[in-house]
Design an enzyme around this catalytic site. Sequence first.
Site, mmCIF file in Angstrom:
data_model
loop_
_atom_site.group_PDB
_atom_site.id
_atom_site.type_symbol
_atom_site.label_atom_id
_atom_site.label_comp_id
_atom_site.label_asym_id
_atom_site.label_seq_id
_atom_site.Cartn_x
_atom_site.Cartn_y
_atom_site.Cartn_z
ATOM 1 N N GLU A 107 0.868 -1.172 0.000
ATOM 2 C CA GLU A 107 0.000 0.000 0.000
ATOM 3 C C GLU A 107 0.907 1.225 0.000
ATOM 4 O O GLU A 107 1.393 1.656 1.046
ATOM 5 C CB GLU A 107 -0.921 -0.006 1.225
ATOM 6 C CG GLU A 107 -1.865 -1.200 1.285
ATOM 7 C CD GLU A 107 -2.874 -1.231 0.157
ATOM 8 O OE1 GLU A 107 -2.971 -0.245 -0.608
ATOM 9 O OE2 GLU A 107 -3.565 -2.254 0.027
ATOM 10 N N CYS A 131 -2.789 8.533 2.449
ATOM 11 C CA CYS A 131 -2.488 8.063 1.096
ATOM 12 C C CYS A 131 -3.659 8.304 0.172
ATOM 13 O O CYS A 131 -3.501 8.340 -1.054
ATOM 14 C CB CYS A 131 -2.090 6.590 1.107
ATOM 15 S SG CYS A 131 -3.228 5.527 1.996
#
Length: 510
Positions: free
Chosen positions: A262, A296
Amino acid sequence: MKFLEKLGIKAKNQGSSTGLKWNSTCDQGEINVISPADGKLLASVYLASKDDYENLVETSQKAFKIWRKVPAPKRGEIVRQIGNELRKNKNALGTLVSYEMGKSLQEGWGEVQEMIDICDFALGQSRQLCGSTIHSERESHRLYDQYHPLGIVGIITAFNFPVAVWSWNAMIAAICGDVNIWKPSSKTPLTAIAIQNILAPIIKSNNLPEGLFSLIVGRGSDVGETMLNDQRLPLISITGSTRVGRHAAEVIARRFGKSILELGGNNAIIMTPEANLKLAVPGIVFSAVGTAGQRCTTTRRIILHESIYDQVKDLIVKAYGSLKIGSPLDEANHMGPLIDKGAVKDYQNALKALVEQGGKILTGGEVLEGDGYESGCYVTPVIAEAENSYPIVQEETFAPILYLIRYSGELENAIKLHNDVVQGLSSSIFTDNLQEAEEFLSHWGSDCGIANVNIGTSGAEIGGAFGGEKETGGGRESGSDAWKGYMRRQTNTINYGRTIPLAQGIKFDI
């Protein structure tokens, strides 16, 4: 502070735990944990050694041999108990998340709620680790697939979600029959230690083996590299930058290990002439400034049709003018600090590059000083006009910087701009036009792992699989069928007949 005492955080803390026992290493260095909220020392943590790591792995290997034999629904019962303990500690743990990391108190509590939610989800999933039965081409044969635990799962997390991302991985891995070793960010180790303290009574009261949930706080160049190279860890889940993820993927792949990555996001929202501005503006503002731009999934680009460009620009600039910046522990504030002064420097460098490349700052760009801003980590969120092709726009700056980008003509022109970055995590479109919404979600629309309509790019729910494409990494965590990534798949054939016919009709007489 009472919340530190409640969570078992001491002035000095050990950096490694098997779930029931803490190590005693004190000669590898010490991390002083400074709050970005006020610049004060919270506590310190002794770094773990390679010997501590070796002890964790050996203990985890023994635990796995026991845990994998526990029926999955009973594993789910343990996860249920973890969720209940998190409920009891939600206020204290959420406050620690806020104070140690700098996100708003509401976001800190929300992160703990996300942990509780994933426990509930995993409990149900523990009864749904389903394979498939397939019709065999051979008479009197049954063909099916099933899933088995992998072993030790390494979990390496980032500072911006210091506990939630661990839970996405650890709770799903646990119901799958895996054990885990957690290496948290050295910027936010206290929340990880607090979790170990919450887990310990559950492990003890259920007579579970130590090594089921382990923790190690150590240098990335030392402990982190050891994890990446360790064949005893069949899967490692990593949250971090694209640079870190690329290195990790190469190391893990060389030993034929599995990874869930990720990594960076460069998330955009497209706004067409048919966007509902009353919906869009609040969604944009939270997605851009929530967690001070340190998600993110933060919105970093707004791709605006030229017919509404000036109107939307004025609305967003006005909305930014009403934002309150200050201590994350004050619920009246909308945005807290960046994680540290290094992040502030990155923010300043990005703005300098933006101007040099031809961009224009419309609002924000200051580092705040004076009362309440003593830590030196508070900045004002930025709205800037830019071109998608600028090198700085192509990068992910982990700070509250929002780029406004103009497009003309049809939606396909906006989608082309949207997809023209190397990252592919989260995306969104604001439109009341059904055809536009469906085109954005089509095969030729958004190339991201997450695509939304009429909501922002942040705030993913745990029920869906979380992850991205391209240089975001391609892994999936949390909900949907992400559980399959924590297990090994096995295809089985059973012959219950009295002959042994071969596949594809092959004849082999002896």
